[in-house]
Write a protein that holds these residues in place. Structure first.
Motif, PDB file in Angstrom:
ATOM      1  N   PRO A  16      14.831   0.221 -10.656  1.00 37.28           N
ATOM      2  CA  PRO A  16      13.719   1.171 -10.604  1.00 37.28           C
ATOM      3  C   PRO A  16      12.769   1.575  -9.450  1.00 37.28           C
ATOM      4  O   PRO A  16      12.616   2.689  -9.160  1.00 37.28           O
ATOM      5  N   LEU A  17      11.774   0.476  -9.491  1.00 36.99           N
ATOM      6  CA  LEU A  17      10.402   0.715  -8.622  1.00 36.99           C
ATOM      7  C   LEU A  17      11.294   1.109  -6.939  1.00 36.99           C
ATOM      8  O   LEU A  17      10.476   1.656  -6.755  1.00 36.99           O
ATOM      9  N   ILE A  18      12.383   0.212  -6.496  1.00 34.94           N
ATOM     10  CA  ILE A  18      12.474   0.238  -4.592  1.00 34.94           C
ATOM     11  C   ILE A  18      13.223   1.920  -5.313  1.00 34.94           C
ATOM     12  O   ILE A  18      13.181   2.281  -4.045  1.00 34.94           O
ATOM     13  N   PHE A  20      12.595   4.208  -7.200  1.00 38.07           N
ATOM     14  CA  PHE A  20      10.564   5.455  -6.524  1.00 38.07           C
ATOM     15  C   PHE A  20       9.698   4.918  -6.135  1.00 38.07           C
ATOM     16  O   PHE A  20       9.365   6.293  -5.118  1.00 38.07           O
ATOM     17  N   ASP A  21       9.787   3.732  -5.403  1.00 41.07           N
ATOM     18  CA  ASP A  21       9.290   3.950  -3.933  1.00 41.07           C
ATOM     19  C   ASP A  21       9.826   4.641  -2.842  1.00 41.07           C
ATOM     20  O   ASP A  21       9.332   5.135  -1.730  1.00 41.07           O
ATOM     21  N   PRO A 104      15.227  -6.339   2.270  1.00 38.82           N
ATOM     22  CA  PRO A 104      14.798  -5.059   2.546  1.00 38.82           C
ATOM     23  C   PRO A 104      14.827  -4.511   4.072  1.00 38.82           C
ATOM     24  O   PRO A 104      14.669  -5.219   5.405  1.00 38.82           O
TER      25      PRO A 104
ATOM     26  N   LEU B 276      13.126  -8.897  -2.937  1.00 38.81           N
ATOM     27  CA  LEU B 276      12.482  -8.754  -1.215  1.00 38.81           C
ATOM     28  C   LEU B 276      12.571  -7.357  -1.238  1.00 38.81           C
ATOM     29  O   LEU B 276      10.757  -7.006  -0.756  1.00 38.81           O
ATOM     30  N   SER B 277      12.929  -6.646  -1.794  1.00 37.46           N
ATOM     31  CA  SER B 277      12.779  -5.530  -1.599  1.00 37.46           C
ATOM     32  C   SER B 277      11.454  -4.603  -2.653  1.00 37.46           C
ATOM     33  O   SER B 277      10.730  -3.777  -2.552  1.00 37.46           O
ATOM     34  N   LEU B 278      11.447  -5.449  -3.749  1.00 35.97           N
ATOM     35  CA  LEU B 278      10.735  -4.672  -5.177  1.00 35.97           C
ATOM     36  C   LEU B 278       9.430  -5.047  -4.435  1.00 35.97           C
ATOM     37  O   LEU B 278       8.964  -4.544  -5.108  1.00 35.97           O
ATOM     38  N   GLN B 280       8.044  -5.730  -1.809  1.00 41.47           N
ATOM     39  CA  GLN B 280       7.623  -4.655  -0.646  1.00 41.47           C
ATOM     40  C   GLN B 280       7.576  -3.081  -0.770  1.00 41.47           C
ATOM     41  O   GLN B 280       6.558  -2.474  -0.611  1.00 41.47           O
ATOM     42  N   ALA B 281       8.735  -2.874  -1.555  1.00 35.90           N
ATOM     43  CA  ALA B 281       8.313  -1.564  -2.927  1.00 35.90           C
ATOM     44  C   ALA B 281       6.490  -1.217  -3.635  1.00 35.90           C
ATOM     45  O   ALA B 281       5.924  -0.302  -2.951  1.00 35.90           O
ATOM     46  N   ILE B 282       6.350  -3.035  -3.925  1.00 42.55           N
ATOM     47  CA  ILE B 282       4.581  -2.952  -4.345  1.00 42.55           C
ATOM     48  C   ILE B 282       3.550  -2.975  -3.611  1.00 42.55           C
ATOM     49  O   ILE B 282       2.748  -2.457  -3.699  1.00 42.55           O
ATOM     50  N   ARG B 284       3.873  -1.924  -0.834  1.00 43.04           N
ATOM     51  CA  ARG B 284       3.926  -0.417   0.051  1.00 43.04           C
ATOM     52  C   ARG B 284       3.520   0.781  -1.152  1.00 43.04           C
ATOM     53  O   ARG B 284       1.654   1.301  -0.991  1.00 43.04           O
ATOM     54  N   GLN B 285       3.806   0.622  -2.431  1.00 37.93           N
ATOM     55  CA  GLN B 285       2.736   1.917  -3.389  1.00 37.93           C
ATOM     56  C   GLN B 285       1.325   1.530  -3.944  1.00 37.93           C
ATOM     57  O   GLN B 285       0.443   1.837  -4.486  1.00 37.93           O
ATOM     58  N   ARG B 288      -0.743   3.171  -0.889  1.00 38.57           N
ATOM     59  CA  ARG B 288      -0.332   4.297  -0.266  1.00 38.57           C
ATOM     60  C   ARG B 288      -1.858   4.491   0.172  1.00 38.57           C
ATOM     61  O   ARG B 288      -2.664   4.693  -0.138  1.00 38.57           O
ATOM     62  N   MET B 360       7.618  -3.822 -16.243  1.00 38.01           N
ATOM     63  CA  MET B 360       6.693  -4.116 -15.511  1.00 38.01           C
ATOM     64  C   MET B 360       5.590  -2.283 -16.003  1.00 38.01           C
ATOM     65  O   MET B 360       4.015  -3.268 -16.303  1.00 38.01           O
ATOM     66  N   PHE B 413      -1.370   3.152  -8.763  1.00 40.22           N
ATOM     67  CA  PHE B 413       0.238   2.040  -8.899  1.00 40.22           C
ATOM     68  C   PHE B 413       0.208   2.071 -10.424  1.00 40.22           C
ATOM     69  O   PHE B 413       1.753   3.036 -10.831  1.00 40.22           O
ATOM     70  N   LYS B 416       1.115   5.561 -11.620  1.00 42.85           N
ATOM     71  CA  LYS B 416       3.108   5.732 -11.876  1.00 42.85           C
ATOM     72  C   LYS B 416       4.095   4.702 -12.481  1.00 42.85           C
ATOM     73  O   LYS B 416       5.092   5.595 -12.454  1.00 42.85           O
ATOM     74  N   ASP B 420       5.924   7.844 -13.932  1.00 46.21           N
ATOM     75  CA  ASP B 420       6.240   8.298 -13.114  1.00 46.21           C
ATOM     76  C   ASP B 420       8.463   7.300 -12.906  1.00 46.21           C
ATOM     77  O   ASP B 420       9.005   7.972 -12.765  1.00 46.21           O
ATOM     78  N   MET B 421       7.862   6.078 -13.009  1.00 45.58           N
ATOM     79  CA  MET B 421       9.061   5.470 -12.239  1.00 45.58           C
ATOM     80  C   MET B 421       9.598   5.145 -14.321  1.00 45.58           C
ATOM     81  O   MET B 421      11.113   5.022 -13.461  1.00 45.58           O
TER      82      MET B 421
END
Lengths: 121, 459
Positions: A16-18, A20-21, A104, B276-278, B280-282, B284-285, B288, B360, B413, B416, B420-421
Motif C-alpha cells: 500500500p505505501l509503495i 501510494f508513494d 528500490p 527497502l522500497s518501503l 524509501q517511500a516513507i 520520500r513521503q 515532500r 501503519m 505524512f 496521508k 489516502d494510503m
C-alpha cells in the motif's frame, strides 16, 4: 500541462505505501494516475473501466504474480514496465522482453523509462 | 582304509594299536575317549590345547566337566544313545574352553566296541567352530541389514549384470529381484545417461569408489527418480575385482528441500527489496516539499514496520490477527489498554498487505493521540472497534476526553497514511473528522480486501 495531455498510468503494486508513494511521485512529475491496483483482478477491472497509456507492474503481488496483466497489456499493445525485488531470471517469462526496474529505484529512473516507452502521440 | 578288501592288516595286533594310538595322540582334532557313562579315559594333545587342561588332570573325570551345566541332561541323553550303538556326527553344541568360557563346538561321537561288538566306550572328536559360527552370524547379520535397510543395495558383475537386488532397490526402482537378476543394470539408466555407467564401471575397475553420486534413474513405471549412488568394487579372496556393489538412495526429498530453499531465497530477495522500497517511500513521503526529515519519527515508523513483520513471521507470513495488530501498534500504551483504550471486534485474519496498511494507520493514529489527542491528557479515552457486515468491513478509532481538538493546518505524512494510503490500498472509504471532543477515524471497505476466504471480490 493540460489534464487531457497527461499520460495516464496504471500502477499495479501490492504494497500500500509503495503504491501510494509511486502515485504521489508520478503525479508530481506530471502524470495522471488511473489507479493503484494491489491485485490482478483489480488491475484488470481498472483497465477495463478506464484504460491507460502505460502501466507499471510489480511482478510479485503476494499471492499471485502480475503475469496475467502483462499478457492482457501485451495483447492490447499497451506498453508496460516491470518493477520487482526478484532477480530477472526469477520473473515469469511474460516479463522476459520488458524493461525491468529492480527495487528500490529512484523516481527519475522510472520517469525516464516511462518516457522512453510512451507511444508518441 | 588303505588295506585291500579281505586282506588282513600286515602289522601284528599290538603294534597296530600302538600305531593307532600314535595317530590319535598326534591328531590335530581333539579326540577323547570315555566309558559308556562318560568317565574320561583318553585325552589327546589336541584336547589339551583346545580345553587348556592336561590329560593327567582330566583322565578319570566326567566328560560333563567340559559341558556347560545347562546341557548336562542333553549330554547324558546323547551318551546313552551312543552307548546303545548310535553314532552322532557333527553335532553342534557348546563346550567349556580353558577359562570356562563357552566355545561353540562340533562333536562327532562314536561307540567303541570290543572284539565281540559290545560297546565299551565312546569316542568323541571335538572341533572348535566358534570362528565359523561367528562368520555365519556375521554373514546373517549383513544379510539382515541389507534386507532391512532403506537404501537399495545391488551387486553387479563388471559387465553390469545384476547379481543381487534387495527389497529397497525394488521399492525405490519398482523392479523386483526377479525382474533384475541376471539382467543389465543399464535397464534403470535413462538413455541420455548411459555413458555414466561406462564411467562408473571404469572407476570400479580401477579400484576406486564412487561416493554419493547424484543422478537420475528410471523406475519400472517409466518415472524418473532422483538418487544418490555409491558404488564400490567387490574383490574375491585373491583381491581381484570381480564386480561392484551399489547403494542407491532415494533423494527426492533432498531435491525438494533444495528447491524449497531456492524458492524461499527468491522470496527473501523479493521481500527484502520490497522493504527497502518501503523505507524509501516513507523517507520520500516524509520529506515532500522540501521538508527536513524528522529522524525520530522516521525511526519510529521503521519500528512499527518491524513490529508488523514479527507478527507476520509468527503466522508463517500468511496473515496477522487484527486484534494482535492493534495491540502491537499500541504496545507503548500497554497499561492503558483495557482501561482508557478499549479494543473490540471479532477475530479477523488480515492479509499481509491489509495488515501493513491498517498497522501503519494504527501507528500514526496512536502517535498523534499521544502528542495531541486523547493520550496527551490523563482523562482521554480511545475506542477502537471493528465489525464485519456481510461483504463489508468497518473499523473506527474514536477519541474523547482529551484536550480540545482543532483540525491540523496542513496534511503531513501521518494524515496521508491514515486517509489516502488506507483508502487506496483497501479500496475503501476513509473519514477523518476533528470535532473538538476528539479525533474520529472511520474506515469502510470490502471484507475481501482485508482477509482471505473470498477471492478478490473487491470490484
Amino acid at each position: 500541462m493540460q489534464e487531457s495531455e497527461r499520460a495516464r498510468i496504471l500502477i499495479v503494486e501490492d504494497d500500500p505505501l509503495i503504491g501510494f508513494d509511486l502515485a504521489v511521485e508520478l503525479e508530481a512529475h506530471g502524470f495522471a494516475i488511473v489507479g493503484v491496483a494491489p491485485t490482478v483482478a483489480k488491475a484488470l477491472a481498472l483497465f477495463r473501466d478506464h484504460g491507460c497509456d502505460i502501466a507499471i507492474l510489480d511482478v510479485n503481488l503476494g499471492r499471485e504474480t502480475s503475469a496475467p496483466i502483462a499478457r492482457m497489456l501485451a495483447a492490447e499493445q499497451v506498453p508496460f514496465i516491470a518493477v520487482t525485488g526478484y532477480s530477472i531470471e526469477q520473473c515469469p517469462r511474460e516479463f522476459a522482453s520488458v524493461p525491468l526496474l529492480s527495487k528500490p529505484f529512484q523516481t527519475a529512473r522510472l520517469v525516464a523509462e516511462l518516457k522512453r516507452q510512451m507511444p508518441r502521440a | 582304509m588303505h588295506g585291500k578288501p579281505g586282506v588282513p592288516p600286515a602289522m601284528p595286533a599290538a603294534s597296530s594299536s600302538t600305531y593307532l594310538a600314535a595317530i590319535v595322540a598326534s591328531s590335530a582334532d581333539a579326540i577323547l575317549g570315555t566309558t559308556r557313562d562318560g568317565t574320561i579315559r583318553s585325552w589327546n594333545a589336541a584336547c589339551e590345547r583346545l580345553f587348556g587342561r592336561a590329560s593327567e588332570e582330566m583322565i578319570g573325570q566326567s566328560v560333563l566337566d567340559i559341558v556347560p551345566g545347562e546341557l548336562w541332561d542333553e549330554e547324558q541323553d546323547i551318551l546313552a544313545r551312543v552307548a546303545s550303538g548310535a553314532s552322532i556326527e557333527n553335532y553342534e553344541t557348546v563346550r567349556l574352553a580353558a577359562d570356562g568360557r563357552p566355545m561353540e563346538a562340533a562333536v562327532t561321537l562314536s561307540p567303541i566296541r570290543d572284539a565281540l561288538g559290545v560297546v565299551i566306550g565312546i569316542s568323541s572328536v571335538v572341533r572348535d567352530i566358534s570362528e565359523k559360527k561367528q562368520a555365519e552370524r556375521g554373514a546373517a547379520m549383513l544379510a539382515a541389514i541389507i534386507t532391512s535397510t532403506t537404501d537399495g543395495v545391488v551387486s553387479k558383475t563388471l559387465d553390469g549384470i545384476v547379481t543381487s537386488w534387495n527389497k529397497s532397490a525394488e521399492r525405490i526402482l519398482g523392479y523386483s529381484e526377479a525382474d533384475m537378476l541376471n539382467k543389465s543394470i543399464r535397464k534403470i539408466i535413462p538413455p541420455d545417461r548411459q555413458a555414466e555407467e561406462d564411467r562408473i564401471l571404469a572407476t570400479v575397475l580401477a579400484g576406486d569408489i564412487i561416493d554419493n553420486f547424484e543422478t537420475v534413474r528410471v523406475r519400472k513405471d517409466g518415472a524418473l527418480i532422483d538418487v544418490a549412488v555409491t558404488v564400490s568394487p567387490v574383490r574375491d579372496a585373491l583381491g581381484r575385482i570381480v564386480g561392484a556393489s551399489k547403494i542407491v538412495r532415494d533423494i527426492t526429498d533432498k531435491r525438494q528441500t533444495r528447491e524449497q530453499l531456492h524458492t524461499l531465497l527468491a522470496e527473501v530477495n523479493h521481500r527484502s527489496k520490497n522493504l527497502l522500497s518501503l523505507v524509501q517511500a516513507i523517507a520520500r513521503q516524509m520529506t515532500r516539499q522540501g521538508q527536513q526529515l524528522d529522524l525520530d519519527r522516521f525511526l519510529e515508523r521503521l519500528q512499527a514496520l518491524a513490529g508488523n513483520q514479527d507478527l507476520l513471521i509468527r503466522n508463517d507470513w500468511r496473515f496477522i490477527p487484527l486484534g494482535e495488530l492493534v495491540r502491537s501498534q499500541l504496545r507503548s500504551f500497554g497499561d492503558a489498554i483495557g482501561s482508557r483504550i478499549r479494543i473490540e471486534g471479532p477475530s479477523i485474519e488480515l492479509t499481509p498487505e491489509a495488515a501493513q496498511a491498517i498497522g501503519m494507520a494504527m501507528h500514526e493514529l496512536a502517535t498523534n493521540a499521544a502528542k495531541y489527542g486523547a493520550l496527551a491528557s490523563k482523562e482521554g479515552r480511545i475506542d477502537i472497534g471493528w465489525a464485519r457486515n456481510g461483504l463489508s468491513f468497518t473499523m473506527s478509532w474514536i477519541e474523547h476526553g482529551g484536550p480540545p481538538v482543532t483540525p491540523p493546518r496542513r496534511s503531513g505524512f501521518g494524515s496521508k497514511v491514515i486517509s489516502d494510503m488506507v483508502r487506496l490500498s483497501l479500496d475503501g472509504a476513509v473519514d477523518v473528522m476533528f470535532p473538538p471532543s476528539g479525533l474520529r477515524w472511520h474506515l469502510a471497505c470490502p471484507i475481501a480486501r482485508i482477509t482471505r476466504g473470498r477471492s478478490d471480490a473487491g470490484e
